[in-house]
Enzyme design. Sequence first.
Site, mmCIF file in Angstrom:
data_model
loop_
_atom_site.group_PDB
_atom_site.id
_atom_site.type_symbol
_atom_site.label_atom_id
_atom_site.label_comp_id
_atom_site.label_asym_id
_atom_site.label_seq_id
_atom_site.Cartn_x
_atom_site.Cartn_y
_atom_site.Cartn_z
ATOM 1 N N SER A 1 0.839 -1.199 0.000
ATOM 2 C CA SER A 1 0.000 0.000 0.000
ATOM 3 C C SER A 1 0.880 1.258 0.000
ATOM 4 O O SER A 1 1.640 1.465 -0.942
ATOM 5 C CB SER A 1 -0.955 -0.045 1.191
ATOM 6 N N HIS B 1 -7.282 -6.330 0.572
ATOM 7 C CA HIS B 1 -6.125 -5.442 0.630
ATOM 8 C C HIS B 1 -5.060 -5.945 1.599
ATOM 9 O O HIS B 1 -3.872 -5.732 1.382
ATOM 10 C CB HIS B 1 -6.588 -4.042 1.032
#
Length: 255
Positions: free
Chosen positions: A84, A233
Amino acid sequence: MKLNYKKIGQGPALVILHGLFGSADNWLSIARDLENDYTLYLVDQRNHGDSPHHEEWNYKVMAADLVALLDDENLASAHFMGHSMGGKTVMNLAMLYPERIDKLIVVDIAPREYPVHHQSILEGLNAIGLDRISSRKEADDILAEYEPIPTVRQFLLKNLSRKDQKFVWKINLKVITEKIENVGEALSFDHAFGKPTLFMGGANSNYIQDKDKEDIEMYFPNSHTIFIKNAGHWLHAEQPTAVVETVKAFLGKGQ
């Protein structure tokens, strides 16, 4: 800046970076499964974990922080993996200091711009008056008004620590709040990174989309993208075995 990091294992160097609001510990279980084949550097990025706080917070300086770490460890280069926000950091490192990277792994993020989507979390964290709470339970109750998912709150409140019998934030909440838009910035360079690169996404995540293929191929022409099944994620937490196997296959076990 001298970053805080954990160093474990043996073999070629692999530097791992966490995402926003995270810390080195987020990847510790993955590192334990890699430590027989690699020397792992689990890094706290600036304004996170136990690394120093600083008013300057952008990908250029975060990339420079990694160069300083390599220099301190007498490493000419290393493998890098970032999740990320950490993925954006290592992408910028690849563009600014390509000679310091052997192979690159970008976890569930693309080179494009991402709109700010952490406002409610930031509002919740800022609503926690550190001088008024006496327990983590009180902090969680306040944060629950802004973030309904208990596991997300648990992750965020790992940043709450005690110092001299008072609660303090390990993250630099003030700077992160003021400069949150920097996290979503797109890569903006007029050249490419030609070394082997892997984009590893979660099949249930929307962070890497079909529309990102053009940017990925433009900046990272020697790359390929895979998606980990049954993962969002936080793929390293949801499917750790698949992530470890993918990392080993890409980097080359013990090479």
